[in-house]
Design an enzyme around this catalytic site. Sequence first.
Site, PDB file in Angstrom:
ATOM      1  N   TYR A 116      -1.821   0.039  11.014  1.00  0.00           N
ATOM      2  CA  TYR A 116      -2.108  -0.644   9.648  1.00  0.00           C
ATOM      3  C   TYR A 116      -1.201  -0.430   8.736  1.00  0.00           C
ATOM      4  CZ  TYR A 116      -3.671  -1.531   4.595  1.00  0.00           C
ATOM      5  OH  TYR A 116      -4.314  -1.521   3.395  1.00  0.00           O
ATOM      6  N   SER A 126       1.113  -1.081   0.127  1.00  0.00           N
ATOM      7  CA  SER A 126       0.335   0.184  -0.268  1.00  0.00           C
ATOM      8  C   SER A 126       0.667   1.243  -0.139  1.00  0.00           C
ATOM      9  CB  SER A 126      -0.839  -0.026   1.332  1.00  0.00           C
ATOM     10  OG  SER A 126      -1.370   1.058   1.604  1.00  0.00           O
TER      11      SER A 126
HETATM   12  N1  LIG Z   1      -8.691  -0.506  -0.822  1.00  0.00           N
HETATM   13  C1  LIG Z   1      -7.751  -0.107  -1.387  1.00  0.00           C
HETATM   14  O1  LIG Z   1      -7.568   1.721  -0.299  1.00  0.00           O
HETATM   15  C2  LIG Z   1      -5.929  -0.592  -0.149  1.00  0.00           C
HETATM   16  C3  LIG Z   1      -4.732   0.569  -1.020  1.00  0.00           C
HETATM   17  C4  LIG Z   1      -3.631  -0.119  -0.485  1.00  0.00           C
HETATM   18  C5  LIG Z   1      -3.621  -1.797  -0.498  1.00  0.00           C
HETATM   19  N2  LIG Z   1      -4.737  -2.134   0.093  1.00  0.00           N
HETATM   20  C6  LIG Z   1      -3.949  -3.795   0.114  1.00  0.00           C
HETATM   21  O2  LIG Z   1      -4.620  -4.760  -0.212  1.00  0.00           O
HETATM   22  C7  LIG Z   1      -5.373  -5.845  -0.319  1.00  0.00           C
HETATM   23  C8  LIG Z   1      -6.831  -6.012  -0.661  1.00  0.00           C
HETATM   24  O3  LIG Z   1      -8.417  -4.922  -0.690  1.00  0.00           O
HETATM   25  P1  LIG Z   1      -9.261  -5.048  -0.712  1.00  0.00           P
HETATM   26  O4  LIG Z   1      -9.457  -3.413  -0.988  1.00  0.00           O
HETATM   27  O5  LIG Z   1      -9.752  -5.425  -1.768  1.00  0.00           O
HETATM   28  O6  LIG Z   1      -9.779  -5.671   0.458  1.00  0.00           O
HETATM   29  P2  LIG Z   1     -10.795  -6.536   0.535  1.00  0.00           P
HETATM   30  O7  LIG Z   1     -12.023  -6.533  -0.276  1.00  0.00           O
HETATM   31  O8  LIG Z   1     -11.158  -6.136   2.445  1.00  0.00           O
HETATM   32  O9  LIG Z   1     -10.241  -7.656   0.579  1.00  0.00           O
HETATM   33  C9  LIG Z   1      -9.272  -7.839   1.871  1.00  0.00           C
HETATM   34  C10 LIG Z   1      -9.752  -9.919   1.097  1.00  0.00           C
HETATM   35  O10 LIG Z   1      -8.144 -10.539   2.590  1.00  0.00           O
HETATM   36  C11 LIG Z   1      -9.186 -11.974   2.456  1.00  0.00           C
HETATM   37  N3  LIG Z   1      -8.496 -11.579   3.978  1.00  0.00           N
HETATM   38  C12 LIG Z   1      -8.653 -10.886   5.118  1.00  0.00           C
HETATM   39  N4  LIG Z   1      -8.085 -11.659   5.933  1.00  0.00           N
HETATM   40  C13 LIG Z   1      -7.745 -12.983   5.413  1.00  0.00           C
HETATM   41  C14 LIG Z   1      -7.134 -14.173   6.742  1.00  0.00           C
HETATM   42  N5  LIG Z   1      -6.591 -14.080   7.864  1.00  0.00           N
HETATM   43  N6  LIG Z   1      -7.015 -15.498   4.870  1.00  0.00           N
HETATM   44  C15 LIG Z   1      -7.404 -15.339   3.760  1.00  0.00           C
HETATM   45  N7  LIG Z   1      -7.752 -13.874   3.437  1.00  0.00           N
HETATM   46  C16 LIG Z   1      -8.271 -13.308   4.160  1.00  0.00           C
HETATM   47  C17 LIG Z   1     -10.359 -11.131   2.371  1.00  0.00           C
HETATM   48  O11 LIG Z   1     -11.426 -12.660   2.526  1.00  0.00           O
HETATM   49  P3  LIG Z   1     -11.886 -13.561   3.406  1.00  0.00           P
HETATM   50  O12 LIG Z   1     -12.798 -12.137   4.508  1.00  0.00           O
HETATM   51  O13 LIG Z   1     -13.121 -14.343   2.826  1.00  0.00           O
HETATM   52  O14 LIG Z   1     -10.867 -14.284   3.623  1.00  0.00           O
HETATM   53  C18 LIG Z   1     -10.610 -10.592   1.120  1.00  0.00           C
HETATM   54  O15 LIG Z   1     -10.478 -11.605   0.514  1.00  0.00           O
HETATM   55  C19 LIG Z   1      -5.192  -6.032   1.284  1.00  0.00           C
HETATM   56  O16 LIG Z   1      -4.175  -5.965   1.400  1.00  0.00           O
HETATM   57  C20 LIG Z   1      -4.976  -4.415   1.500  1.00  0.00           C
HETATM   58  O17 LIG Z   1      -4.085  -3.835   2.374  1.00  0.00           O
HETATM   59  C21 LIG Z   1      -6.051  -1.538   0.053  1.00  0.00           C
END
Ligand SMILES: NC(=O)c1ccc[n+]([C@@H]2O[C@H](COP(=O)([O-])OP(=O)(O)OC[C@H]3O[C@@H](n4cnc5c(N)ncnc54)[C@H](OP(=O)(O)O)[C@@H]3O)[C@@H](O)[C@H]2O)c1
Length: 252
Positions: free
Chosen positions: A150, A137
């Site tokens: 975070y 991120s």
């Molecule tokens: N959205 C943003 O603004 C943003 C910006 C920069 C980086 N990111 C990063 O990008 C990644 C995806 O984010 P997103 O926005 O797509 O969020 P999201 O929709 O909340 O997706 C998070 C994913 O991680 C999985 N997850 C969480 N804990 C887990 C565990 N213990 N074991 C296995 N799977 C797990 C969840 O699936 P289950 O709950 O089904 O396990 C879900 O599929 C993350 O690493 C986040 O930090 C996001």
Amino acid sequence: MAATPIAVVTGASSGIGAATARTLAAEGFRVVLTARRKDRIEALAAELTDAGHQATAYALDVTDRAAVDEFATAFRSLAVLVNNAGGALGADPVATGDPADWRQMYETNVIGTLNVTQALLPALTASGDGTIVILSSTAALSSYEGGGGYVAAKHGEHVLAETLRLEIVGTPVRVIEVAPGMVRTEEFATTRFRGDTEKAAKVYAGVDAPLTAEDVADTIGWAVTRPSHVNIDLLVVRPRAQASNTKVHRTL
Ligand SMILES: NC(=O)c1ccc[n+]([C@@H]2O[C@H](COP(=O)([O-])OP(=O)(O)OC[C@H]3O[C@@H](n4cnc5c(N)ncnc54)[C@H](OP(=O)(O)O)[C@@H]3O)[C@@H](O)[C@H]2O)c1
């Protein structure tokens, strides 16, 4: 005939992970979708299979090392691992943040990525041309007020990526870090604010076109499909309306 290259995507049940699974399937990979919510990854795998792609689902908690090791026994050779599972919990100041939230974010983002990467590194190496993607991120690169745990966890993931790249140079595996800024996904901010959709919506309020999950998946797909000798070390991608973690243009 050469076997179809396999790509494992963690956190493929929503947001960036689901979009990345779609992108890599369209690029011709056999995608293995993992996340804790089995119903969601099974539905996506079925949708991709119906569309003529190769996709399977495997329920996996990345923080459960024994389960991750068991999962890894299925792979003798692996082309791509996308470490996407992760997220944020809370936006409290350091002075009052809950240590349990900090611990959980470190467990999921850093130890989860460590678990899966360690377990699959032999198969990635055995492929003769492996790619590891680490979804950090812009929080991995600079801090912001309320970012606390975070930011600390994502800095940890960034260090993992940099250190691993140094340590495995000379092997046929590259390490790509993708660091997105503001991405409006269905669940990220809602999870962060524990289901408070009003608070979650404020994150994106007045921002003209935050990134979408598909935008990030597109950059991952591009980085992964560069020729093998090209290593995109770090790819920072933000919406045009966001100049830094703390400088966001809002029309409110
Ligand atoms: N959205 C943003 O603004 C943003 C910006 C920069 C980086 N990111 C990063 O990008 C990644 C995806 O984010 P997103 O926005 O797509 O969020 P999201 O929709 O909340 O997706 C998070 C994913 O991680 C999985 N997850 C969480 N804990 C887990 C565990 N213990 N074991 C296995 N799977 C797990 C969840 O699936 P289950 O709950 O089904 O396990 C879900 O599929 C993350 O690493 C986040 O930090 C996001």
